[in-house]
Write a protein that holds these residues in place. Structure first.
Motif, PDB file in Angstrom:
ATOM      1  N   TYR A 138     -10.981  -8.629 -14.021  1.00 30.67           N
ATOM      2  CA  TYR A 138     -10.671  -9.919 -13.406  1.00 30.67           C
ATOM      3  C   TYR A 138      -9.765 -10.772 -14.292  1.00 30.67           C
ATOM      4  CZ  TYR A 138     -14.945  -8.420 -11.030  1.00 30.67           C
ATOM      5  OH  TYR A 138     -15.882  -7.688 -10.351  1.00 30.67           O
ATOM      6  N   THR A 139      -8.915 -11.562 -13.640  1.00 30.35           N
ATOM      7  CA  THR A 139      -8.030 -12.461 -14.397  1.00 30.35           C
ATOM      8  C   THR A 139      -8.811 -13.600 -15.032  1.00 30.35           C
ATOM      9  OG1 THR A 139      -7.586 -13.758 -12.398  1.00 30.35           O
ATOM     10  CG2 THR A 139      -6.033 -11.989 -12.924  1.00 30.35           C
ATOM     11  N   TRP A 140      -9.974 -13.923 -14.491  1.00 32.47           N
ATOM     12  CA  TRP A 140     -10.770 -15.010 -15.055  1.00 32.47           C
ATOM     13  C   TRP A 140     -11.693 -14.531 -16.175  1.00 32.47           C
ATOM     14  CZ3 TRP A 140     -15.589 -13.335 -13.640  1.00 32.47           C
ATOM     15  CH2 TRP A 140     -15.707 -12.646 -12.427  1.00 32.47           C
ATOM     16  N   ASN A 141     -11.404 -13.354 -16.719  1.00 36.45           N
ATOM     17  CA  ASN A 141     -12.181 -12.877 -17.862  1.00 36.45           C
ATOM     18  C   ASN A 141     -12.090 -13.836 -19.048  1.00 36.45           C
ATOM     19  OD1 ASN A 141      -9.651 -12.321 -19.134  1.00 36.45           O
ATOM     20  ND2 ASN A 141      -9.639 -10.267 -18.272  1.00 36.45           N
TER      21      ASN A 141
ATOM     22  N   VAL B 159      -4.786  -4.464 -18.680  1.00 35.27           N
ATOM     23  CA  VAL B 159      -5.724  -5.572 -18.840  1.00 35.27           C
ATOM     24  C   VAL B 159      -5.222  -6.724 -17.968  1.00 35.27           C
ATOM     25  CG1 VAL B 159      -6.768  -7.216 -20.438  1.00 35.27           C
ATOM     26  CG2 VAL B 159      -6.270  -4.878 -21.197  1.00 35.27           C
ATOM     27  N   PRO B 160      -5.985  -7.145 -16.948  1.00 36.56           N
ATOM     28  CA  PRO B 160      -5.491  -8.075 -15.940  1.00 36.56           C
ATOM     29  C   PRO B 160      -5.522  -9.552 -16.368  1.00 36.56           C
ATOM     30  CG  PRO B 160      -7.733  -7.482 -15.419  1.00 36.56           C
ATOM     31  CD  PRO B 160      -7.362  -6.690 -16.646  1.00 36.56           C
ATOM     32  N   LEU B 161      -4.835  -9.858 -17.463  1.00 40.60           N
ATOM     33  CA  LEU B 161      -4.735 -11.261 -17.848  1.00 40.60           C
ATOM     34  C   LEU B 161      -3.798 -11.995 -16.890  1.00 40.60           C
ATOM     35  CD1 LEU B 161      -4.627 -11.050 -21.746  1.00 40.60           C
ATOM     36  CD2 LEU B 161      -6.556 -11.643 -20.274  1.00 40.60           C
ATOM     37  N   LEU B 162      -3.917 -13.305 -16.836  1.00 42.68           N
ATOM     38  CA  LEU B 162      -3.211 -14.107 -15.847  1.00 42.68           C
ATOM     39  C   LEU B 162      -1.699 -13.883 -15.844  1.00 42.68           C
ATOM     40  CD1 LEU B 162      -3.879 -16.189 -13.627  1.00 42.68           C
ATOM     41  CD2 LEU B 162      -3.357 -17.982 -15.303  1.00 42.68           C
ATOM     42  N   PRO B 163      -1.006 -13.875 -16.988  1.00 42.27           N
ATOM     43  CA  PRO B 163       0.446 -13.662 -16.954  1.00 42.27           C
ATOM     44  C   PRO B 163       0.839 -12.302 -16.373  1.00 42.27           C
ATOM     45  CG  PRO B 163      -0.233 -14.506 -19.087  1.00 42.27           C
ATOM     46  CD  PRO B 163      -1.483 -14.118 -18.362  1.00 42.27           C
ATOM     47  N   VAL B 164      -0.024 -11.309 -16.589  1.00 41.00           N
ATOM     48  CA  VAL B 164       0.262  -9.958 -16.097  1.00 41.00           C
ATOM     49  C   VAL B 164       0.127  -9.890 -14.582  1.00 41.00           C
ATOM     50  CG1 VAL B 164      -0.471  -7.545 -16.182  1.00 41.00           C
ATOM     51  CG2 VAL B 164      -0.496  -8.917 -18.275  1.00 41.00           C
TER      52      VAL B 164
ATOM     53  N   HIS C  67      -4.979 -21.330 -25.535  1.00 43.05           N
ATOM     54  CA  HIS C  67      -4.833 -20.511 -26.735  1.00 43.05           C
ATOM     55  C   HIS C  67      -4.687 -19.030 -26.366  1.00 43.05           C
ATOM     56  CE1 HIS C  67      -5.681 -18.867 -30.729  1.00 43.05           C
ATOM     57  NE2 HIS C  67      -6.618 -18.114 -30.171  1.00 43.05           N
ATOM     58  N   THR C  68      -5.578 -18.553 -25.504  1.00 46.43           N
ATOM     59  CA  THR C  68      -5.550 -17.151 -25.094  1.00 46.43           C
ATOM     60  C   THR C  68      -4.347 -16.851 -24.202  1.00 46.43           C
ATOM     61  OG1 THR C  68      -7.965 -17.104 -25.180  1.00 46.43           O
ATOM     62  CG2 THR C  68      -6.876 -15.298 -24.021  1.00 46.43           C
ATOM     63  N   TYR C  69      -4.003 -17.773 -23.322  1.00 44.81           N
ATOM     64  CA  TYR C  69      -2.846 -17.583 -22.453  1.00 44.81           C
ATOM     65  C   TYR C  69      -1.551 -17.481 -23.259  1.00 44.81           C
ATOM     66  CZ  TYR C  69      -5.624 -18.556 -18.246  1.00 44.81           C
ATOM     67  OH  TYR C  69      -6.542 -18.500 -17.225  1.00 44.81           O
ATOM     68  N   ALA C  70      -1.471 -18.228 -24.352  1.00 46.43           N
ATOM     69  CA  ALA C  70      -0.283 -18.154 -25.207  1.00 46.43           C
ATOM     70  C   ALA C  70      -0.129 -16.744 -25.785  1.00 46.43           C
ATOM     71  CB  ALA C  70      -0.375 -19.190 -26.328  1.00 46.43           C
ATOM     72  N   ILE C  71      -1.251 -16.163 -26.214  1.00 52.83           N
ATOM     73  CA  ILE C  71      -1.217 -14.778 -26.709  1.00 52.83           C
ATOM     74  C   ILE C  71      -0.816 -13.830 -25.593  1.00 52.83           C
ATOM     75  CG2 ILE C  71      -2.588 -12.921 -27.714  1.00 52.83           C
ATOM     76  CD1 ILE C  71      -4.415 -15.046 -28.928  1.00 52.83           C
ATOM     77  N   ALA C  72      -1.371 -14.042 -24.409  1.00 49.19           N
ATOM     78  CA  ALA C  72      -1.113 -13.150 -23.272  1.00 49.19           C
ATOM     79  C   ALA C  72       0.350 -13.183 -22.847  1.00 49.19           C
ATOM     80  CB  ALA C  72      -2.006 -13.543 -22.103  1.00 49.19           C
TER      81      ALA C  72
END
Length: 305
Positions: A155-158, A216-221, A199-204
């Motif tokens: 999930y993107t909300w991980n 890995v389904p992070l939001l930017p991806v 913070h995490t989104y900046a890394i992503a």
């Protein structure tokens, strides 16, 4: 047979170097992440002493056991995370040097180390306060089970779930001295929860291609960088009112953190006009790291004055 022996020998060479072993251990325990979580724990304990008019010299055992227990518990959780994510870490450049990928530390030893550290850390906190141990367990369970093993790959909300584990850190320290609810540690927990999102989104954003390769389904991806920037702006703006809930630390502290928040908000807004997303994301990441160090350092400084 000679060729096979040479191959085996060459694979063992890196593990014989002491400096590589030290690096492996730091990487295994995610040293920087670990340290950034210990500071809020200590600050929570420090504030509990401050607001209850207690002298620090009378609670040295509490401090030692709190820092030792929380460090071991968090190191255990981070180690288990490395063990579980060994397969996707091989696919990302930023994690390919981890010992779980290079093979310098066998996976079964990584797992047993993580479990052992977790148990000892939990028992240290339990020795001090069952409430502190409960907060510690919540952080551990959220990070290891709910984030690492369940939501991270689905999930993107991980990121929201992962943020809970970092948010409980000041509550751990506070509960050792005063196992009651108080606006200050609760506010710090909320700030940490919100802070971890941009913070995490900046890394992503910086490592979008790597996370995409590892599936890995992070939001930017999944949803794109533009939407991620909007979310980052939203989360940073949510930080604006919370310094005022910490007015008991002092008006100058409130002013200092408000300035930090406004500066970060302006930086987040600049992302929409930035022509280099990676560079902007790196700036946001570095600011977020300094933000959290400055925040908790100022708390200690202003309560000393």
């Amino acid at each position: 047979m000679k060729k096979q022996a040479n191959i085996i020998h060459s694979k063992k060479l890196p593990t014989l170097k002491y400096d590589v072993t030290v690096f492996d251990l730091i990487s295994l325990f995610k040293g920087k992440v670990l340290l950034s979580n210990i500071l809020p724990v200590f600050t929570g304990l420090w504030l509990a002493l401050y607001f209850n008019n207690l002298v620090i010299t009378g609670h040295l055992i509490d401090i030692v056991f709190t820092i030792t227990g929380s460090t071991l518990l968090m190191a255990g959780a981070l180690t288990i995370n490395n063990w579980y994510d060994a397969d996707i870490d091989r696919l990302m450049e930023r994690t390919q040097s981890r010992p779980t990928v290079t093979g310098s530390i066998p996976l079964h030893i990584v797992l047993s180390t993580g479990v052992t550290f977790s148990i000892i850390g939990f028992l240290c906190l339990l020795f001090l306060s069952y409430v502190s141990a409960i907060y510690g367990f919540i952080g551990w369970f959220t990070y290891v089970v709910l984030y690492t093993m369940w939501s991270k790959r689905k999930y993107t909300w991980n990121t929201l779930i992962g943020s809970i584990s970092g948010a409980v850190t000041p509550l751990i320290g506070w509960a050792v001295i005063s196992p009651t609810f108080h606006v200050v540690p609760i506010t710090l927990a909320i700030i940490l929860f919100i802070w971890q999102m941009p913070h995490t989104y900046a890394i992503a954003i910086r490592k979008k291609q790597e996370y995409n390769r590892a599936n890995v389904p992070l939001l930017p991806v999944v949803r794109g960088i533009t939407l991620t920037k909007r979310r980052m702006l939203l989360y940073v703006s949510c930080l604006l009112p919370f310094p005022f809930f910490l007015s008991s630390i002092g008006p100058l502290f409130v002013l200092s953190i408000t300035i930090l928040n406004i500066t970060w908000l302006m930086m987040a807004a600049q992302g929409f006009s930035s022509k280099n997303n990676a560079q902007w994301a790196r700036t946001m990441f570095l600011y977020s790291v300094n933000y959290i160090v400055i925040l908790f350092s100022l708390i200690i400084i202003f309560t000393l004055v």
